[in-house]
Design a protein around this motif. Structure first.
Motif, short mmCIF file in Angstrom:
data_model
loop_
_atom_site.label_atom_id
_atom_site.label_comp_id
_atom_site.label_asym_id
_atom_site.label_seq_id
_atom_site.Cartn_x
_atom_site.Cartn_y
_atom_site.Cartn_z
N PHE A 41 -0.64 0.56 -0.92
CA PHE A 41 -0.51 -0.87 -0.60
C PHE A 41 -1.51 -1.71 -1.39
CE2 PHE A 41 0.81 -4.59 1.46
CZ PHE A 41 -0.33 -5.32 1.80
N ARG A 56 1.10 -3.80 -3.00
CA ARG A 56 1.33 -4.88 -2.03
C ARG A 56 2.78 -5.00 -1.55
NH1 ARG A 56 -3.67 -5.41 -0.98
NH2 ARG A 56 -4.99 -6.83 -2.13
N PRO A 81 5.81 -4.62 1.29
CA PRO A 81 5.92 -4.55 2.76
C PRO A 81 6.15 -3.11 3.24
CG PRO A 81 7.41 -6.22 1.87
CD PRO A 81 6.80 -5.53 0.70
N PHE A 113 2.86 -1.29 3.62
CA PHE A 113 2.04 -1.76 4.74
C PHE A 113 2.63 -1.34 6.07
CE2 PHE A 113 -1.32 -4.04 6.61
CZ PHE A 113 -0.82 -4.64 7.76
N ARG A 114 3.95 -1.35 6.15
CA ARG A 114 4.60 -0.96 7.40
C ARG A 114 4.23 0.46 7.81
NH1 ARG A 114 9.79 -1.88 5.75
NH2 ARG A 114 9.53 -4.12 5.89
#
Lengths: 380, 394
Positions: A115, A119, A121, A124-125
């Motif tokens: 991440f 970067r 999603p 990060f999830r």
């Protein structure tokens, strides 16, 4: 997982009916028996080499496709354990009464690093300590009370104790417990800077020359349930879990207290051998050894971390599974590299693998907490 | 008959202030602690807001931020409990968090990537989540087991439920349950990339709601068996009467959309507390302010409470001090307990009206006087670890 006095309040015997290990070597027990260090294979799990097996399982393939190496590693271990326990994901098994409890020291830091770089999603999830366990629950469609526990060195065995509690309370009928860790760069960096690593590059638990640990990684899962239930599926079980103890801390007193609790809850005064937690750290090995001496005297002790290194979240479970194999095969594996006993580790170390028929085994995991579990052979 | 478990000590710190009194009073006043982010660069983020603990709280502390906040709330809770015989040394400790000291990990990782100079071992030491529990255990001088658990945003709710069961089973008499969450670049950026953050303000259940606002803080709650509390003449804040949970195993982040599993957590809690749904006076909602969560939550409440559900007051404290992720169970729990003690329900800041089809009595505008004997506190974690616990007047 909490302090308890007295016997293990089980209405009926609990067994481990399946085990699954995903490690840097193809056959971990063979390597432990033969004393072949995992460092020779680089001590890293090549998940990609095994991941294809997941496509052949009944796991929900949608989530399997989203999984990263850490999730896959855990799922491979879960499916192997479920296979051995002959648990078929069908109507006979109530998925609301099956939980997954995993212990880890760092979780999946690889995805955190991903991440930071990209970067996205999706990365990060997945950047939560509980995601591997959650991804496994989704894949296996288990809806029981699942969680992730975090500790240094002892997380995997803490998960086993948690599982025992859940079975005792009747929250679950079957529980998958275990631990995992993967050596992401930031994990290695942290260990480098804490000064806990061996400078000489050797893992020699309890030996006078020990100078620190060697790291390895993997995932280890056991299936635990009431013995009668296993028998209903035609599964005898691999060993009975008869006692457990846990205390905060990694000093001699904490370890001795955990061991004492484990013996008391098993209504045993001794065991036939100990699978120690010693990982070649100068202080930790000594604290554990002195505790073993105090509680069990001359009982033979071995540490599989001499072969496997310190595998963090998996470590306690690897120890436990080794204890099971030890009981089943009537063999105590040797602690490799142990040549020079010392006063601060006053224990009877099994240096070379030998045939001996342990009927009862104590398994330790010492880190944030001191955890002890006692296994017993299932007599015919 | 189930052994009674009560709450005898509390501690809290968040953007609204330090100490349970400051936090409760500010929440009652309908204040929002959201502010512009200054701690790190937000030029690449859509959302520029967060609920930060006052920087002054961290000055003069050599501890990492996470440990410092935990130490403050645990010390406050122990003082509040008025233990006279160091009973906290016999307490089991459970700590919940998701990200812990992420900024420590960021510093280390930045150094690894060459983005900054190497930092000292202190930074590297602090980031593992279990290090937080070790710090709490050392503050308390406990010898009991210390457990760090993570079930996303329901971590400390789950920890409270676990401790409740363990005390009921006579495994111990006292448990300290604490949680902490800190805001860092990693976390805010992550939620921003998920499009989960509000670009305006956190307005749970409002028809114009557009997301959550993250918050940092810590909370601690001391649970004790009633016999033990009574014997030593403790002041009892409330009873922790029941706990229930459900696990969706549906998706890594999104909730199951019909609220079926969410409602199961509530039903399980009511069953565990051995009360009917008609006895609930106030619902402390998870209420993050995201379109998805609040909708699902309203459906879940409707499933359990039916028509009466439109008349039970509901409020979300995340509107006041942000979504404190792993710590929200204990931090919001402290405020929920105050509702029972004073029959006052703090408002959902920024709430004006629900969308059509969502009929709920959201406490908006001002703090409401209302007889509160029983509270249902809801939480839901990423990936569907849903919890509910029942607080009851003692």
């Amino acid at each position: 997982m909490f302090h308890f006095e007295g016997t293990l309040r089980m209405s009926e015997p609990i067994v481990i009916s399946g085990t699954g290990l995903v490690t840097p070597v193809e056959n971990p027990w063979e390597s432990i028996k033969q004393g072949k260090s995992w460092q020779e294979k680089g001590a890293r799990v090549d998940v990609a080499a095994f991941a294809f097996k997941l496509r052949k399982t009944k796991c929900a393939q949608g989530i399997v496709r989203q999984m990263d190496a850490v999730h896959q590693m855990c799922l491979l271990a879960c499916t192997a354990a479920l296979n051995e326990a002959k648990v078929k994901l069908n109507k006979k098994v109530d998925p609301h009464r099956i939980a997954i409890v995993l212990g880890t020291e760092y979780g999946d830091l690889d995805i955190y690093e991903t991440f930071e770089r990209n970067r996205t999603p999706a990365a990060f999830r997945s950047a939560l300590p509980g995601t591997p366990g959650l991804a496994n629950s989704i894949a296996l469609k288990f809806y029981g009370p699942s969680t992730t526990l975090l500790s240094q060195f002892s997380a995997g065995l803490e998960a086993v104790v948690w599982g025992l509690e859940a079975l005792e309370r009747g929250d679950v009928d079957l529980i998958l417990c275990g631990g995992f860790d993967k050596l992401a760069p930031s994990v290695l960096k942290r260990y480098e800077l804490t000064g806990m690593l061996s400078q000489k590059g050797v893992s020699r638990p309890y030996d006078r020359r020990r100078d620190g640990l060697l790291l390895s990684e993997g995932a280890g899962i056991i299936v635990m349930e009431k013995e009668f239930q296993a028998k209903q599926r035609g599964v005898r079980g691999l060993a009975r879990v008869v006692g457990r103890g846990m205390r905060f801390g990694n000093g001699r007193e904490s370890i001795a207290s955990a061991m004492r609790q484990a013996l008391q809850s098993a209504t045993l005064s001794t065991v036939d051998c100990v699978f120690g937690s010693a990982n070649s750290c100068p202080k930790l090995d000594s604290e554990e050894a002195r505790a073993i001496r105090e509680i069990l005297g001359e009982v033979p002790v071995t540490s599989v971390k001499s072969v496997a290194g310190e595998s963090l979240g998996m470590g306690g479970v690897l120890n436990l599974v080794s204890g099971i194999w030890s009981i089943k095969e009537g063999l105590i594996p040797g602690t490799i590299n142990f040549k020079e006993p010392c006063r601060d580790c006053p224990v009877n170390v099994v240096a070379e693998s030998r045939m001996e028929r342990p009927r009862s085994v104590m398994v330790n995991a010492v880190g944030t907490n001191a955890v002890s579990v006692v296994l017993k052979k299932i007599e015919a | 008959m189930k052994r009674k478990v009560v709450i005898t000590g509390m501690g809290a710190i968040c953007c609204l202030g330090r100490g349970t009194k400051a936090v409760i009073e500010a929440t009652r006043r309908g204040e929002s602690g959201a502010q512009s982010i200054e701690r790190f660069d937000t030029s690449e983020l859509r959302c520029k807001k967060g609920c930060f603990v006052d920087e002054a709280e961290f000055e003069d502390s050599e501890l990492s931020r996470g440990h410092h906040l935990l130490k403050l709330v645990v010390e406050e809770a122990v003082k509040d409990s008025r233990f006279e015989n160091n009973e906290e040394r016999e307490a089991a400790v459970l700590v919940g968090s998701i990200y812990g000291c992420m900024e420590s990990w960021e510093e280390m990782h930045d150094a690894m990537m060459g983005k900054r100079d190497e930092v000292g071992i202190g930074a590297y030491d602090a980031f593992p989540l279990w290090w937080l529990s070790t710090a709490v255990a050392k503050t308390l001088k406990t010898t009991r087991p210390v457990t760090t658990l993570s079930t996303a945003c329901s971590s400390t709710d789950f920890a409270l439920g676990t401790a409740l069961y363990a005390i009921r089973d006579c495994k111990m008499d006292v448990a300290v349950v604490a949680g902490v969450e800190l805001l860092s670049r990693f976390i805010v950026t992550g939620f921003d990339k998920l499009n989960a953050l509000s670009l305006t303000s956190c307005r749970p259940f409002d028809k114009e709601r557009d997301g959550l606002v993250l918050g940092e803080g810590a909370g601690a709650i001391i649970l004790e068996s009633y016999e033990h509390a009574q014997k030593r003449g403790a002041t009892i804040h409330a009873e922790l009467a029941g706990f229930g949970c459900s696990f969706e195993a549906h998706d890594l982040a999104a909730p199951e959309p019909r609220g079926v599993k969410r409602s199961l957590a509530l039903r399980n809690a009511l069953a565990d507390a051995e009360i009917a749904d008609t006895e609930v006076d106030f619902i402390k909602a998870h209420g993050t302010g995201t379109p998805a969560n609040d909708k699902v939550e309203s459906l879940a409440l409707k499933r359990v409470f039916g028509k009466r559900g439109t008349q039970i007051p509901v409020s979300s404290f995340k509107s006041a001090f942000g979504h404190t992720c792993g710590a929200c169970g204990v931090l919001e729990g402290v405020v929920s307990i105050s509702c029972i003690r004073n029959n006052l329900i703090p408002p959902t800041v920024g709430f004006r009206e629900t969308e059509s089809g969502m009929r709920m009595d959201i406490v908006g505008g001002k703090c409401r006087s209302h007889s509160v004997k029983t509270v249902a506190q809801m939480s839901a974690g990423f990936g569907g670890s849903n919890t509910c616990f029942i607080l009851r007047e003692h």
